[in-house]
Design a protein around this motif. Structure first.
Motif, short mmCIF file in Angstrom:
data_model
loop_
_atom_site.label_atom_id
_atom_site.label_comp_id
_atom_site.label_asym_id
_atom_site.label_seq_id
_atom_site.Cartn_x
_atom_site.Cartn_y
_atom_site.Cartn_z
N ARG A 403 -21.45 -10.72 6.46
CA ARG A 403 -19.89 -10.94 6.44
C ARG A 403 -19.50 -10.47 4.90
NH1 ARG A 403 -21.49 -15.93 8.13
NH2 ARG A 403 -21.04 -16.98 6.36
N CYS A 404 -18.54 -9.60 5.07
CA CYS A 404 -17.97 -9.07 3.90
C CYS A 404 -16.66 -9.24 3.58
CB CYS A 404 -18.43 -7.48 3.88
SG CYS A 404 -20.05 -6.93 4.24
N SER A 405 -15.99 -9.21 2.56
CA SER A 405 -14.73 -9.80 2.14
C SER A 405 -13.75 -8.20 2.36
CB SER A 405 -14.34 -10.23 1.07
OG SER A 405 -14.88 -9.61 -0.04
N VAL A 406 -12.61 -8.29 2.43
CA VAL A 406 -11.72 -7.19 2.88
C VAL A 406 -10.83 -7.28 1.62
CG1 VAL A 406 -10.42 -5.58 4.05
CG2 VAL A 406 -12.33 -7.08 5.14
N PRO A 407 -10.95 -6.81 0.39
CA PRO A 407 -9.99 -7.11 -0.89
C PRO A 407 -8.95 -6.26 -0.74
CG PRO A 407 -12.42 -6.55 -1.51
CD PRO A 407 -12.14 -6.30 -0.16
N GLN A 408 -7.59 -6.58 -1.08
CA GLN A 408 -6.46 -5.68 -1.21
C GLN A 408 -6.10 -5.35 -2.59
OE1 GLN A 408 -3.16 -8.63 -0.27
NE2 GLN A 408 -4.33 -9.60 1.41
N GLY A 409 -7.23 -5.39 -3.60
CA GLY A 409 -7.00 -4.72 -4.73
C GLY A 409 -8.37 -5.14 -5.54
N GLY A 410 -7.98 -4.88 -6.85
CA GLY A 410 -9.29 -5.34 -7.82
C GLY A 410 -10.29 -4.54 -7.67
N TYR A 411 -11.66 -5.07 -8.11
CA TYR A 411 -12.58 -4.23 -8.12
C TYR A 411 -13.91 -4.75 -7.42
CZ TYR A 411 -10.62 -2.32 -12.36
OH TYR A 411 -9.70 -2.01 -13.30
N VAL A 412 -13.68 -6.11 -6.87
CA VAL A 412 -15.02 -6.54 -6.04
C VAL A 412 -14.84 -7.04 -4.73
CG1 VAL A 412 -15.48 -7.77 -8.57
CG2 VAL A 412 -14.12 -9.04 -6.73
N CYS A 413 -16.02 -7.15 -4.05
CA CYS A 413 -16.42 -7.40 -2.55
C CYS A 413 -17.53 -8.41 -2.86
CB CYS A 413 -16.38 -6.00 -1.96
SG CYS A 413 -16.94 -6.30 -0.42
N TRP A 414 -17.26 -9.46 -1.57
CA TRP A 414 -18.31 -10.38 -1.48
C TRP A 414 -18.88 -10.28 -0.32
CZ3 TRP A 414 -20.45 -13.96 -4.69
CH2 TRP A 414 -20.88 -14.96 -4.30
N VAL A 415 -20.32 -10.45 -0.56
CA VAL A 415 -21.31 -10.19 0.73
C VAL A 415 -22.01 -11.38 0.95
CG1 VAL A 415 -22.89 -8.83 2.12
CG2 VAL A 415 -21.33 -7.59 0.31
N GLU A 416 -21.99 -12.06 2.32
CA GLU A 416 -22.87 -13.01 2.42
C GLU A 416 -23.76 -13.02 3.51
OE1 GLU A 416 -19.84 -15.81 3.62
OE2 GLU A 416 -19.45 -16.99 1.68
N VAL A 417 -24.95 -13.23 3.51
CA VAL A 417 -25.95 -12.84 4.29
C VAL A 417 -26.63 -14.40 5.02
CG1 VAL A 417 -28.12 -11.97 5.00
CG2 VAL A 417 -26.51 -11.06 3.08
N ALA A 456 -24.88 -22.29 0.67
CA ALA A 456 -25.41 -22.42 1.68
C ALA A 456 -26.75 -21.27 2.22
CB ALA A 456 -24.59 -22.82 3.01
N GLY A 457 -26.12 -20.10 1.67
CA GLY A 457 -27.09 -19.04 1.96
C GLY A 457 -27.04 -18.08 0.81
N ALA A 458 -27.55 -16.78 1.04
CA ALA A 458 -27.71 -15.74 0.35
C ALA A 458 -26.52 -14.97 0.15
CB ALA A 458 -28.86 -14.90 0.62
N ALA A 459 -26.01 -14.54 -1.16
CA ALA A 459 -24.80 -13.97 -1.26
C ALA A 459 -24.89 -12.94 -2.41
CB ALA A 459 -23.62 -14.68 -1.32
N PHE A 460 -24.00 -11.98 -2.51
CA PHE A 460 -24.09 -11.07 -3.71
C PHE A 460 -22.57 -10.28 -4.11
CE2 PHE A 460 -25.94 -8.78 -0.42
CZ PHE A 460 -25.60 -7.74 -0.47
N ARG A 461 -22.26 -9.95 -5.11
CA ARG A 461 -21.13 -9.40 -5.33
C ARG A 461 -21.19 -7.94 -5.71
NH1 ARG A 461 -18.25 -10.20 -11.06
NH2 ARG A 461 -19.77 -8.34 -11.41
N LEU A 462 -20.26 -7.12 -5.11
CA LEU A 462 -20.18 -5.59 -5.32
C LEU A 462 -19.16 -5.40 -5.99
CD1 LEU A 462 -20.92 -4.12 -1.70
CD2 LEU A 462 -22.73 -4.80 -3.71
#
Length: 488
Positions: A403-417, A456-462
């Motif tokens: 699952r990946c977030s869909v940002p409206q701005g800024g620099y970052v996106c969050w990915v959960e696995v 709860a699970g693995a995640a990382f920031r882009l």
């Protein structure tokens, strides 16, 4: 007398070579306390140097506390208190680790191989920085009032820039004047000032989970506790926040409503209104971090929490670091006029007001319109980068497990696995290492949670702050390949 070896070709002066060698022998115990050193004339003859050289060496030893002398007497090794072993490490040095207030340790970096793509930086791309405009602004600032800018500044900071910030926030609906704005050395310094002013040791602060890791570390350094409140797709879980308020009675709430770090989430106006009512009901101060508030690419802008503040509860912290030059270290705090003097007093005990020159140069950029022109250029570039990131995640990071977030701005996106070999917190480190081996560096998700909160699970920031469109595409494709290779 112990022999001394002088290197006459060395850049180290002869008197200092003599002093250093004698000091080493004293420290090693080869010269005992009370033992007399050779008379200066005799030692000078033995070494083949001028007597004044030995006199300077003895003076150096006396200044360092190794020897003592009296009028008409010998120069003798000075008795010094013996160091105990209780405060020493295994190599004999003082054990600073036992004195640290916080047990936090520096983040461990993972080295990538090959043509690495770095999705970690949050500083803006230096290739986009308006360097020529800054040079002109610096010259204009110094030409206007160099003497004042190089003197001790007002603890509130450069007045023209504070006025510009207040007017800009007022256009967003925030009831701010120059007297309710204080400049600081970037947002992190602003948070430090707020925490130092408000938090007593042992206090609790409600924070987002996941949230800004450096804020959590700063809270811990002040002897306070970061209490995690789960993030939902629209922002903080307000029901969970209510439970935290009832159970932990936090001294403040720290939140980042726009392009939240690390998830990229922007909370809608309805959520902000509910959050404000909840905090007003419980008289809970809100620390609003607007670190990239101007970086809106898609949809309508949402007013900051400060614009909804009817009781003076919101402390808004902003910064120029994510838009211009991080090294200038200029940010601001906009708060109730009743709080600003206390914040200024807190700052006065540490740095006496900071440097006025960077703020004056930034005001020149803002007043000339160069800042707004630069902001439009940033929007054009980062809108393309964010669009590329969203398309790439939809192309390469597919399936129920990701699952990946869909940002409206800024620099970052969050990915959960979820699920499979990369579905637990323990496996996150293995996933990050596998990505690094594939030449992609990301920010691990576990570090974005406060102590005691286990995701709860693995995640990382882009972050796309310093990755161009081509690097974004290649990097996300490699991430997808790593995830597919790890599927059971």
């Amino acid at each position: 007398m112990l022999l001394l070896n002088l290197d006459r070709a060395s850049a180290v002066p002869l008197y200092l070579q003599i002093a250093q060698q004698l000091a080493a022998r004293i420290d090693a115990g080869a010269l005992a306390a009370g033992e007399a050193l050779s008379p200066t004339r005799l030692l000078a003859q033995r070494l083949g140097v001028n007597r004044s050289t030995v006199c300077r060496a003895y003076a150096q030893l006396q200044a360092s506390g190794h020897v003592e002398s009296s009028a008409g007497g010998y120069t003798r090794v000075r008795a010094r208190a013996a160091a105990t072993d209780a405060a020493r490490t295994s190599d004999g040095h003082f054990d600073w680790g036992s004195r640290l207030r916080s047990a936090t340790s520096p983040a461990q970096s993972v080295q990538a191989v090959g043509d690495g793509i770095d999705f970690r930086p949050l500083a803006p791309d230096p290739r986009l920085a308006p360097m020529d405009a800054l040079r002109r602004a610096m010259k204009l600032a110094l030409a206007d009032d160099a003497a004042s800018l190089l003197d001790y500044p007002s603890p509130l900071g450069h007045l023209p820039l504070r006025q510009w910030i207040a007017e800009r926030m007022a256009r967003l609906g925030a009831p701010v004047t120059a007297d309710s704005v204080m400049l600081c050395n970037g947002a992190q310094h602003g948070l430090d000032l707020v925490f130092r002013t408000l938090l007593a040791p042992g206090a609790n602060v409600a924070v987002e989970a996941p949230g800004y890791a450096c804020a959590n570390a700063l809270i811990a350094q002040h002897g306070a506790n970061a209490i995690g409140v789960p993030m939902r797709n629209d922002g903080l879980d307000l029901a969970a926040l209510g439970a935290v308020i009832a159970q932990h009675r936090p001294a403040a709430l720290y939140t980042m409503p726009n392009f939240q770090n690390p998830t990229g989430i922007t909370t809608p106006i309805a959520h902000r209104e509910q959050l404000m009512r909840l905090c007003e009901t419980h008289a809970l101060p809100i620390i609003e971090d607007g670190f990239a508030e101007d970086m809106k690419y898609f949809g309508r802008a949402v007013p900051p929490l400060k614009a909804l503040d009817r009781q003076g509860l919101v402390i808004h912290v902003g910064t120029f670091s994510k838009l211009l030059f991080p090294g200038l270290r200029v940010g601001w705090i906009a708060a109730s006029p009743a709080l600003i003097p206390a914040l200024a007093a807190t700052r006065g005990t540490a740095d006496l007001g900071g440097s006025a020159l960077p703020a004056a140069a930034l005001w020149q950029l803002c007043a000339s319109g160069e800042f707004d022109r630069h902001l439009r250029r940033l929007h054009t570039e980062y809108r393309r980068r964010m669009q590329r990131l969203i398309r790439a995640t939809r192309t390469w990071l597919t399936g129920e497990r990701v699952r990946c977030s869909v940002p409206q701005g800024g620099y970052v996106c969050w990915v959960e696995v979820d699920g499979g070999q990369a579905g637990t917190h323990a496996d996150e480190a293995e996933l990050i290492a596998a990505l690094a081996a594939a030449g992609v560096r990301v920010t691990p998700g576990a570090g974005c949670y406060p102590a005691g909160h286990t995701p709860a699970g693995a995640a990382f920031r882009l972050s796309i702050a310093q990755a161009d469109e081509a690097a974004i595409e290649r990097g996300v494709q490699r991430i997808g390949e790593v995830l597919r290779a790890r599927r059971p």
